[in-house]
Design a protein around this motif. Sequence first.
Motif, PDB file in Angstrom:
ATOM      1  N   TYR A   1       0.720  -1.202  -0.012  1.00  0.00           N
ATOM      2  CA  TYR A   1       0.016   0.235  -0.033  1.00  0.00           C
ATOM      3  C   TYR A   1       0.844   1.302  -0.125  1.00  0.00           C
ATOM      4  CZ  TYR A   1      -3.664  -3.334   1.339  1.00  0.00           C
ATOM      5  OH  TYR A   1      -4.396  -4.306   1.357  1.00  0.00           O
ATOM      6  N   PHE A   2       1.901   1.229  -0.837  1.00  0.00           N
ATOM      7  CA  PHE A   2       2.832   2.362  -0.869  1.00  0.00           C
ATOM      8  C   PHE A   2       2.246   3.609  -1.234  1.00  0.00           C
ATOM      9  CE2 PHE A   2       6.175   4.991  -3.026  1.00  0.00           C
ATOM     10  CZ  PHE A   2       6.849   5.111  -1.946  1.00  0.00           C
ATOM     11  N   LYS A   3       0.978   3.544  -2.296  1.00  0.00           N
ATOM     12  CA  LYS A   3       0.563   4.879  -2.754  1.00  0.00           C
ATOM     13  C   LYS A   3      -0.484   5.276  -1.520  1.00  0.00           C
ATOM     14  CE  LYS A   3      -2.700   6.068  -6.749  1.00  0.00           C
ATOM     15  NZ  LYS A   3      -3.368   7.158  -5.973  1.00  0.00           N
ATOM     16  N   ARG A   4      -0.866   4.761  -0.874  1.00  0.00           N
ATOM     17  CA  ARG A   4      -1.691   5.481   0.384  1.00  0.00           C
ATOM     18  C   ARG A   4      -0.712   6.032   1.378  1.00  0.00           C
ATOM     19  NH1 ARG A   4      -6.422   0.956   2.371  1.00  0.00           N
ATOM     20  NH2 ARG A   4      -7.425   0.491   0.089  1.00  0.00           N
ATOM     21  N   LEU A   5       0.391   5.453   1.377  1.00  0.00           N
ATOM     22  CA  LEU A   5       1.471   6.180   2.054  1.00  0.00           C
ATOM     23  C   LEU A   5       1.805   7.558   1.292  1.00  0.00           C
ATOM     24  CD1 LEU A   5       3.486   6.106   4.470  1.00  0.00           C
ATOM     25  CD2 LEU A   5       5.478   5.030   2.785  1.00  0.00           C
ATOM     26  N   ASN A   6       1.936   7.564   0.317  1.00  0.00           N
ATOM     27  CA  ASN A   6       2.461   8.935  -0.516  1.00  0.00           C
ATOM     28  C   ASN A   6       0.967   9.640  -0.236  1.00  0.00           C
ATOM     29  OD1 ASN A   6       4.985   8.699  -1.558  1.00  0.00           O
ATOM     30  ND2 ASN A   6       4.375   7.526  -3.246  1.00  0.00           N
TER      31      ASN A   6
ATOM     32  N   ASN B   1       9.855  -0.031  12.243  1.00  0.00           N
ATOM     33  CA  ASN B   1       8.579   0.730  12.415  1.00  0.00           C
ATOM     34  C   ASN B   1       8.475   1.905  11.774  1.00  0.00           C
ATOM     35  OD1 ASN B   1       6.336   0.494  14.219  1.00  0.00           O
ATOM     36  ND2 ASN B   1       6.975   1.578  15.881  1.00  0.00           N
ATOM     37  N   ILE B   2       8.332   1.907  10.592  1.00  0.00           N
ATOM     38  CA  ILE B   2       8.039   3.160   9.647  1.00  0.00           C
ATOM     39  C   ILE B   2       6.629   3.184   9.667  1.00  0.00           C
ATOM     40  CG2 ILE B   2       8.606   4.100   7.391  1.00  0.00           C
ATOM     41  CD1 ILE B   2      10.637   2.112   7.112  1.00  0.00           C
ATOM     42  N   SER B   3       6.240   4.648  10.022  1.00  0.00           N
ATOM     43  CA  SER B   3       5.017   4.538  10.179  1.00  0.00           C
ATOM     44  C   SER B   3       3.967   4.558   8.919  1.00  0.00           C
ATOM     45  CB  SER B   3       4.816   6.159  10.681  1.00  0.00           C
ATOM     46  OG  SER B   3       3.253   6.418  10.744  1.00  0.00           O
TER      47      SER B   3
ATOM     48  N   PRO C   1      -4.198  -0.856   5.794  1.00  0.00           N
ATOM     49  CA  PRO C   1      -5.205  -1.655   6.119  1.00  0.00           C
ATOM     50  C   PRO C   1      -4.904  -2.903   7.073  1.00  0.00           C
ATOM     51  CG  PRO C   1      -5.209  -1.916   4.168  1.00  0.00           C
ATOM     52  CD  PRO C   1      -4.218  -1.073   4.215  1.00  0.00           C
ATOM     53  N   ILE C   2      -3.872  -3.255   6.948  1.00  0.00           N
ATOM     54  CA  ILE C   2      -3.131  -4.475   7.599  1.00  0.00           C
ATOM     55  C   ILE C   2      -2.211  -4.175   8.762  1.00  0.00           C
ATOM     56  CG2 ILE C   2      -3.397  -5.897   5.504  1.00  0.00           C
ATOM     57  CD1 ILE C   2      -0.497  -5.205   5.171  1.00  0.00           C
ATOM     58  N   ALA C   3      -1.734  -2.880   8.737  1.00  0.00           N
ATOM     59  CA  ALA C   3      -0.805  -2.522  10.141  1.00  0.00           C
ATOM     60  C   ALA C   3      -0.664  -1.121  10.091  1.00  0.00           C
ATOM     61  CB  ALA C   3       0.530  -3.389   9.920  1.00  0.00           C
ATOM     62  N   ASP C   4      -0.237  -0.445  11.244  1.00  0.00           N
ATOM     63  CA  ASP C   4       0.147   0.925  11.624  1.00  0.00           C
ATOM     64  C   ASP C   4       1.736   1.307  11.111  1.00  0.00           C
ATOM     65  OD1 ASP C   4       1.230  -0.256  13.597  1.00  0.00           O
ATOM     66  OD2 ASP C   4       0.338   1.050  14.989  1.00  0.00           O
TER      67      ASP C   4
END
Length: 369
Positions: A246-251, A316-318, A323-326
């Motif tokens: 889910y890298f796009k959601r991180l961006n 532990n990169i935020s 949807p699967i981890a913080d």
Amino acid sequence: MDQDIPEFKSQLRLESALYVQNGLQWVSAASLLLLAAITLNWRLNEIGPADWGFFMAVLPLAFICLLGAMFLGHGAVHPYSRWLLLVFLMLLVWCWLLFIAELLQVAPQSIAAMEAVADILVLLLMMGLFPDALMIAAGQVPLVCFICLSRYQSMPENLAFPLSKFICLLVIIAVGQQVLFSWFSRAIAGSVEKQKLLKQFRRLALVDGLTNLSNRRHLDELLKQEIRAAQRNGRPLCLLLLDIDYFKRLNDSLGHQAGDDCLVQVAALLSDAACRPRDLAARYGGEEFVLLLPETPLEGALAKAQSVAALLHQRNISHPDSPIADRVTASQGICQWQPGMDADALLQSCDRRLYRAKGQGRNCIIVSG
């Protein structure tokens, strides 16, 4: 800039040593030809007797010239010791002085011819040894002193001519050496600068600018090499393909700068994981990375993937919108090369495993059978 100076100086020292060594070989060969021409002319024109003393002067000089012409070029990569070359030069010059002295003793009228010979030798030494001022002085000064002294002995009433010639020759030698060495140094500096630019261009062509990992082009080159190696030696070769979940959601949630920081951290983690000399971590494209693991079976590749997942968990990169981890997680696919596979087939097989990992909920590892 300070780090560039020792590199240039070391290259200059090496090139100077190689040039002087090759120059001595060339001077030896030219001296042999000059000696042959003098001896032939001496006999054909019957300038003086060819007695035992004449041959005792010719033979050592011929031997030294032949020795230098044949063997000095053998140290073309790693030059001989400077002091060894200096000893050889002194022997060569000493043999020339003995030869010229013998000819002047039996034929004093040949002083002009011997001056011409000495001038030729001075020119040869200047051309062959100019990068080394000590070698220049050791080779040329004895010749200049000897011939000027011989001229004075033959014409003691005219001191001004040999003295002025002596001074002029020393000035020409000193100035000429500085000029030639300046040109030589600039040429070496230009060569070093070109080598640096070529290394930079190659690095730009093979390294990803953001992560400093190998790029796709470098991966393709090394993957083909490792496949050929696996074909030859029959050792296992594994490929690990990793995709940040889910890298796009991180961006979208944290911004592109946070996305770039995430890529850099994951790249550093993979670079540490590629700990053996032939292991390679590369950016495959976007948020996908590759670990190339030569001579590694599936069990070893799986252990490496598990280690990468554990290290990523520790980082532990935020990732607030996952949807699967913080935190940032990754899906991984592992494939082992099989005989008959080319680079494209191996990458496609590994990509299928990665696609299955993403289809099974992500943050997992799929290994080929």
